[in-house]
Design a protein around this motif. Structure first.
Motif, PDB file in Angstrom:
ATOM      1  N   ILE A 249      30.863 -11.746  14.223  1.00 15.83           N
ATOM      2  CA  ILE A 249      29.556 -11.722  13.427  1.00 15.83           C
ATOM      3  C   ILE A 249      28.581 -12.889  13.904  1.00 15.83           C
ATOM      4  O   ILE A 249      28.970 -14.101  13.934  1.00 15.83           O
ATOM      5  CB  ILE A 249      30.246 -11.944  12.062  1.00 15.83           C
ATOM      6  N   ASP A 250      27.405 -12.433  14.009  1.00 12.13           N
ATOM      7  CA  ASP A 250      26.392 -13.155  14.251  1.00 12.13           C
ATOM      8  C   ASP A 250      25.634 -13.598  12.901  1.00 12.13           C
ATOM      9  O   ASP A 250      24.735 -13.028  12.319  1.00 12.13           O
ATOM     10  CB  ASP A 250      25.246 -12.730  15.099  1.00 12.13           C
ATOM     11  N   MET A 251      25.756 -14.888  12.412  1.00  9.64           N
ATOM     12  CA  MET A 251      25.173 -15.202  11.094  1.00  9.64           C
ATOM     13  C   MET A 251      24.117 -15.415  11.084  1.00  9.64           C
ATOM     14  O   MET A 251      23.114 -15.047  10.143  1.00  9.64           O
ATOM     15  CB  MET A 251      26.111 -16.508  10.655  1.00  9.64           C
ATOM     16  N   GLY A 252      23.553 -15.881  12.296  1.00 10.88           N
ATOM     17  CA  GLY A 252      21.855 -16.149  12.180  1.00 10.88           C
ATOM     18  C   GLY A 252      21.260 -14.841  12.006  1.00 10.88           C
ATOM     19  O   GLY A 252      20.181 -14.921  11.316  1.00 10.88           O
ATOM     20  N   LYS A 253      21.721 -13.691  12.706  1.00  5.85           N
ATOM     21  CA  LYS A 253      21.145 -12.232  12.741  1.00  5.85           C
ATOM     22  C   LYS A 253      21.150 -11.726  11.434  1.00  5.85           C
ATOM     23  O   LYS A 253      20.285 -11.307  10.734  1.00  5.85           O
ATOM     24  CB  LYS A 253      21.851 -11.436  13.859  1.00  5.85           C
ATOM     25  N   ILE A 254      22.205 -12.013  10.739  1.00  2.00           N
ATOM     26  CA  ILE A 254      22.467 -11.508   9.497  1.00  2.00           C
ATOM     27  C   ILE A 254      21.444 -12.324   8.268  1.00  2.00           C
ATOM     28  O   ILE A 254      20.756 -11.750   7.472  1.00  2.00           O
ATOM     29  CB  ILE A 254      23.756 -11.837   8.798  1.00  2.00           C
ATOM     30  N   ARG A 255      21.565 -13.659   8.518  1.00  2.45           N
ATOM     31  CA  ARG A 255      20.464 -14.412   7.825  1.00  2.45           C
ATOM     32  C   ARG A 255      18.816 -13.891   7.823  1.00  2.45           C
ATOM     33  O   ARG A 255      17.962 -13.801   6.872  1.00  2.45           O
ATOM     34  CB  ARG A 255      20.419 -15.747   7.904  1.00  2.45           C
ATOM     35  N   HIS A 256      18.496 -13.742   9.100  1.00  2.00           N
ATOM     36  CA  HIS A 256      17.264 -13.308   9.331  1.00  2.00           C
ATOM     37  C   HIS A 256      16.862 -12.051   8.807  1.00  2.00           C
ATOM     38  O   HIS A 256      15.933 -11.906   8.410  1.00  2.00           O
ATOM     39  CB  HIS A 256      17.217 -13.142  10.973  1.00  2.00           C
ATOM     40  N   GLN A 257      17.755 -11.008   8.863  1.00  2.00           N
ATOM     41  CA  GLN A 257      17.760  -9.780   8.202  1.00  2.00           C
ATOM     42  C   GLN A 257      17.627  -9.878   6.565  1.00  2.00           C
ATOM     43  O   GLN A 257      16.909  -9.279   6.237  1.00  2.00           O
ATOM     44  CB  GLN A 257      18.679  -8.760   8.711  1.00  2.00           C
ATOM     45  N   GLU A 272      28.337 -11.681   1.865  1.00  2.00           N
ATOM     46  CA  GLU A 272      29.367 -12.349   1.332  1.00  2.00           C
ATOM     47  C   GLU A 272      30.615 -11.787   2.130  1.00  2.00           C
ATOM     48  O   GLU A 272      31.390 -13.025   2.551  1.00  2.00           O
ATOM     49  CB  GLU A 272      29.478 -12.100  -0.146  1.00  2.00           C
ATOM     50  N   ASN A 273      30.869 -10.747   2.489  1.00  5.12           N
ATOM     51  CA  ASN A 273      32.040 -10.470   3.347  1.00  5.12           C
ATOM     52  C   ASN A 273      31.844 -11.085   4.739  1.00  5.12           C
ATOM     53  O   ASN A 273      32.837 -11.473   5.242  1.00  5.12           O
ATOM     54  CB  ASN A 273      32.024  -8.865   3.432  1.00  5.12           C
ATOM     55  N   ALA A 274      30.518 -11.094   5.185  1.00  2.00           N
ATOM     56  CA  ALA A 274      30.460 -11.801   6.593  1.00  2.00           C
ATOM     57  C   ALA A 274      30.771 -13.252   6.475  1.00  2.00           C
ATOM     58  O   ALA A 274      31.549 -13.677   7.596  1.00  2.00           O
ATOM     59  CB  ALA A 274      29.083 -11.296   7.157  1.00  2.00           C
TER      60      ALA A 274
END
Length: 764
Positions: A249-257, A272-274
Motif C-alpha cells: 500500500i502506497d500511503m503517499g499516493k492515497i493521501r494525495h488522492q 482507515e483500512n489502508a
C-alpha cells in the motif's frame, strides 16, 4: 408445480425472517423455533428411512431446515444439543447417496457449528477426514480437503494449537504406516505439504510423516514424499516472499488522492483500512523471525533413511518406478549423502552404468553424483567415476557441449573431494583450455583455477600460476590429506584484528601526547604493576640498560652516543616510538629464521585470543564481511573487472550449502558451445538493442518512467508542454510585441482603474 415452488419460496422467506428475529430476541420466538425443530426431526426420520428415494421437495425442505438450525443453534444450546451428532450421523452413513447440494450444506453446517464453538476442531476433523480418504466422489474430496485445511489454519491462526496438531499428525502417520500399498496416503502427503508451506507445521513430526511417505509402496505417495524434500523448503520461501511483496500500500499516493478528490465516506473508510493494514504489517515486521529449519536438518536418522531409500527404490529390481521417478529418488539420496556427509558405498557404483552421453537426462545424473560427493568419501571410490566421465565425455571426438558438460561435472566433483583426481588425468584435462570452443575453454580454466587453490603440486610448474607457486615455496599451501578437516574459526578474523589495530593507532596519533608512562600504558595496555614484568621500561640513564630484561646488551659508548644524539634532536615523536625492531638490530640471519615460525605461532595465538576473548558486535560482523570481500578481490584489476569479480564472489558467498546442484548448472557452460540459429541471433540482437536503449536513457526519462510506474501524476509545467496548440494561441498573441497605440490604451485603462479603486471599484 408452480404452486409447490411458490410455497417453497414462501417457506424460505419465512425461515430467513424468523432467523433474523430469533437472533435479536431468542426468548420471544422460542415456540416458533420448537415447531421448526419438530419439522426437522420428522424430515430427518423420513430421509433416513429411504435416503436414495427421497423426493426433491423433501430434500429442499430438509436442506433449508438444516441451514436454519445451524445458524440459530447457539441461541438454544439445550434444545439443539443433539443436532451436531445428528448431522454427523447422516453424513457418515449416507455420504455416498446424498444429493451434492445437501451434502455440501451438511458439511458447511458442521463448519459453521465449529465457528460458533458448539463442536471443537478435533471432532470436526474426526468426522471429515475419514470421509476424505474413503469417498469416491471427486467433488466431495475437493470439498472435504478444503474444509480440513481451512479448519487447521483457523485453529493455528492466533497461536499454535499443539494438542490438535499432535493428534492429527498421529492420524496421518498411522494412515501411512498401516497400509503402505494403498493410495489413501496421498491425502496425508497433500495436507502435510500444504501446512508446511504455510509454516503451520514446522516440526520434526511433519518431516517424519513425509519420510514414511517416501518409503511407501505406492508410486504417487512415494513421489509426493520425495518432492516434498526436494522442493518443500523452496515453496515455503517463495510463499513468504509473495506474501511480503503483494498488497503493498502506497500511503503517499492515497493521501494525495484524498487531498484532491471529493471527500466521501467510502474514501474515508478506504483510508482507515489502508492505515490499519500498514500498521498490522509494521507490527508483523517487528516480530522476531521464526527459525525455519530445512526438512533435511529435522530428520531423525538420515543414514538409515538414505540406505532404505536406495535399497528399496533404486537397487530393488522389483521397483515399479520408471527412470524419471528413479532419478528424483536418486536426487534425494544424493542430497542426503552430501549434506549430512553419509557413507553409502554402493551408491557410487550405481552411477557407472548411467555415465554415458547417450543416456537420457545424463546431466541430472552428473549433478546427483556431484551432490553425493563430500570430503569423507574415499578417493579410490570416486577415481573410477571421474575417469569414466573423462573417457566418455571429454575427448577431441566429442561434441563441444558434451565436453564442456563433462569438464564442469568433474570440477563440481573435485570441489567437494579434490583427491579424486590423479596427476596424469588433471594435466591432460587442463590442456583443453587451448580448445577453439569457448565453453570448453571456460570449463577447463575453471578446473585449472580450482587446483591452483587446492592442489597446485599436482599441476606442472608452468600451469601453477604466480600465487600458487609462491604459496608452495613458502609452505602456505600444503598437500591436502584424506579426512582432514579445517580448524573451526571465523574466516577472515585476522583482517578484522588488523583493522582494529590500525584504527587504534590512528586514534592514538590524533590525540595529544600525554605523559610518557600514560602513553605507553595506553598503547600497550599495561598497568603500573605489570611494567616490570614485561620489560618495556625506557629510562634516561644508560647504566640501567643492563638491568632491563627486554633490550639487547650493547657497549656503553654506543648507548651513550645514541642517547646524546637523541637529546640534541628535537623530539617529534613520543617515547613509545622506540620499537622492538630497533632493539633487535644486532641479530643475525639465523636468529631471524628461527623467529619466523615463532611469529607465525604468535599470530595464530593472537587470532584465537581475539575470537575467544571478545564478543563481536553486529557492526564488527558487517565490517568483517566488507573486509572479506575486499580481500578476495584483486585490487590490481581495472574497476570494471573488479566489480565483476566482487559480484561473482558475493554470489558464491550467498549460495547456501543446502542449495541443490541442478542439471542447469552442469549445462551452464555448454550453452556457450551451442551454435545459435539465424532467428535466435536476430532475437538476441534485438534484446541487446533494447537493453542499450534502456542504458542510454537520461535521468529525466528514467525519473518520468519511475513516476509512471508508481501511478503518480506529472507537474503543471509538464502538462503545459503537452497542451493542445489551439488552446495556447491566445496566450501566444499576448506575448507578441505591442504597438505604441496598444500600449497607450493599456496604460490609460490602468490609470482609470486605479481611480475607480481597482476592478471592483472599492472607492466611494
Amino acid at each position: 408445480m408452480k404452486r409447490k415452488l411458490g410455497a417453497l419460496e414462501k417457506v424460505d422467506a419465512d425461515l430467513s425472517s424468523l432467523q433474523y428475529k430469533i437472533r435479536r430476541d431468542p426468548t420471544s420466538y422460542k415456540e416458533d423455533f420448537d415447531s421448526r425443530y419438530t419439522q426437522y426431526e420428522s424430515q430427518r426420520e423420513l430421509f433416513l428411512q429411504a435416503p436414495a428415494s427421497a423426493t426433491d421437495t423433501g430434500i429442499v425442505s430438509f436442506r433449508d431446515l438444516i441451514d436454519f438450525l445451524s445458524h440459530v443453534a447457539d441461541c438454544y444450546p439445550t434444545l439443539t444439543a443433539r443436532f451436531p451428532e445428528d448431522l454427523i450421523h447422516v453424513l457418515s452413513l449416507h455420504h455416498e447417496h446424498l444429493e451434492p447440494e445437501l451434502r455440501e450444506k451438511i458439511v458447511g453446517s458442521l463448519v459453521l457449528l465449529r465457528k460458533k464453538e458448539i463442536i471443537d476442531s478435533s471432532r470436526l476433523l474426526q468426522t471429515l477426514f475419514p470421509l476424505l480418504i474413503s469417498t469416491h466422489s471427486k467433488s466431495t474430496r475437493t470439498l472435504l480437503y478444503k474444509k480440513c485445511l481451512s479448519d487447521l489454519r483457523t485453529s493455528n491462526s492466533k497461536s499454535t494449537n499443539h494438542r490438535l496438531n499432535r493428534t492429527f499428525q498421529t492420524v496421518l502417520y498411522n494412515l501411512l504406516t498401516s497400509d503402505q500399498v494403498s493410495s489413501k496416503g496421498i491425502w496425508a502427503v497433500k495436507i502435510t505439504r500444504e501446512l508446511w508451506k504455510r509454516q503451520i507445521w514446522t516440526d520434526f513430526k511433519a518431516v517424519e510423516i513425509m519420510k514414511e511417505a517416501s518409503l511407501a509402496d505406492n508410486e504417487k505417495v512415494i513421489l509426493g514424499g520425495v518432492r516434498f524434500f526436494l522442493g518443500g523448503d523452496k515453496e515455503r520461501e517463495e510463499l513468504e516472499d509473495e506474501s511480503s511483496d503483494e498488497d503493498a500500500i502506497d500511503m503517499g499516493k492515497i493521501r494525495h488522492q484524498m487531498g484532491i478528490n471529493k471527500k466521501t465516506k467510502k474514501k474515508a473508510r478506504q483510508m482507515e483500512n489502508a492505515v490499519a493494514t500498514v500498521k498490522k504489517k509494521t507490527r508483523k515486521k517487528k516480530q522476531p523471525h521464526p527459525l525455519n529449519f530445512s526438512a533435511f536438518h529435522l530428520l531423525h536418522d538420515p543414514q538409515g533413511f538414505a540406505e532404505t531409500l536406495f535399497s528399496k527404490h533404486l537397487q530393488n529390481s522389483r521397483s515399479k518406478l520408471n527412470l524419471e521417478q528413479k532419478l528424483q529418488v536418486l536426487q534425494l539420496v544424493s542430497r542426503l549423502v552430501g549434506l549430512h556427509k553419509l557413507t553409502v558405498m554402493s551408491l557410487y557404483s550405481y552411477f557407472i552404468k548411467y555415465l554415458t552421453p547417450r543416456q537420457p537426462s545424463v546431466t541430472s545424473f552428473l549433478a546427483s553424483l556431484a551432490q553425493a560427493t563430500h570430503n569423507l568419501v574415499p578417493p579410490d571410490v570416486l577415481e573410477p567415476l571421474v575417469q569414466k566421465i573423462a573417457n566418455e565425455f571429454v575427448s577431441e571426438a566429442a561434441a563441444a557441449e558434451v565436453a564442456s558438460a563433462g569438464l564442469n561435472a568433474i570440477r563440481e566433483i573435485c570441489v567437494r573431494q579434490s583427491l579424486a583426481m590423479n596427476d596424469t588425468l588433471l594435466q591432460d584435462l587442463v590442456l583443453y583450455r587451448k580448445s577453439k570452443d569457448k565453453g570448453v575453454v571456460m570449463a577447463a580454466k575453471g578446473l585449472l583455477g580450482l587446483y591452483r587453490d587446492v592442489g597446485p603440486d599436482m599441476l606442472k610448474k608452468r600451469d601453477r600460476g604466480k600465487e600458487a607457486a609462491m604459496g608452495l615455496r613458502s609452505g602456505i599451501r600444503k598437500e591436502q590429506r584424506f579426512g582432514e578437516e579445517a580448524v573451526g574459526e571465523i574466516e577472515g578474523l585476522e583482517l578484522l584484528e588488523k583493522w582494529k589495530d590500525e584504527e587504534k593507532e590512528k586514534k592514538l596519533l590524533t590525540e595529544e601526547p600525554r605523559a610518557e608512562g600514560d602513553l605507553v600504558e595506553a598503547e600497550f595496555g599495561i598497568d603500573d604493576e605489570e611494567e616490570d614484568d614485561d620489560g618495556w621500561e625506557v629510562n634516561e640513564d644508560s647504566d640501567s640498560d643492563s638491568d632491563s630484561g627486554g633490550w639487547q646488551n650493547v657497549s656503553s659508548d654506543e648507548g651513550t652516543n645514541a642517547l646524546d644524539a637523541d637529546d640534541k634532536r628535537p623530539s617529534k615523536k613520543p617515547r613509545n616510538a622506540i620499537t622492538a625492531s630497533e632493539g633487535t638490530a644486532g641479530q643475525d640471519k639465523e636468529e631471524n629464521k628461527e623467529n619466523t615460525p615463532q611469529k607465525t605461532v604468535e599470530t595464530a595465538e593472537k587470532i584465537s585470543t581475539l575470537a575467544t576473548t571478545r564478543i563481536l558486535t553486529p557492526a564488527d560482523l558487517v565490517k568483517l564481511q566488507e573486509l572479506r570481500l575486499a580481500a578476495s578481490v584483486n585490487n590490481a584489476l581495472p574497476a570494471a573487472q573488479r566489480k565483476r569479480a566482487a559480484a561473482a564472489h558475493q554470489a558464491t558467498l550467498n549460495r547456501h550449502r543446502d542449495d541443490p546442484l541442478t542439471a542447469t548448472e552442469i549445462e551452464g557452460l555448454a550453452s556457450l558451445s551451442k551454435k545459435s540459429t539465424k532467428d535466435e541471433r536476430i532475437a538476441a540482437a534485438r534484446e541487446g538493442k533494447g537493453g542499450r536503449d534502456e542504458v542510454r536513457k537520461s535521468t529525466t526519462a528514467k525519473r518520468k518512467e519511475k513516476k509512471r510506474e508508481q501511478g503518480k501524476s506529472t507537474t503543471n509545467r509538464e502538462k503545459a508542454r503537452k497542451k493542445n496548440f489551439m488552446m495556447t494561441l491566445g496566450k501566444a498573441k499576448g506575448k507578441q510585441k505591442k504597438s505604441l497605440v496598444d500600449r497607450g490604451k493599456v496604460l490609460k485603462a490602468h490609470k482609470e482603474r486605479g481611480k475607480r479603486g481597482g476592478k471592483r471599484g472599492n472607492q466611494g
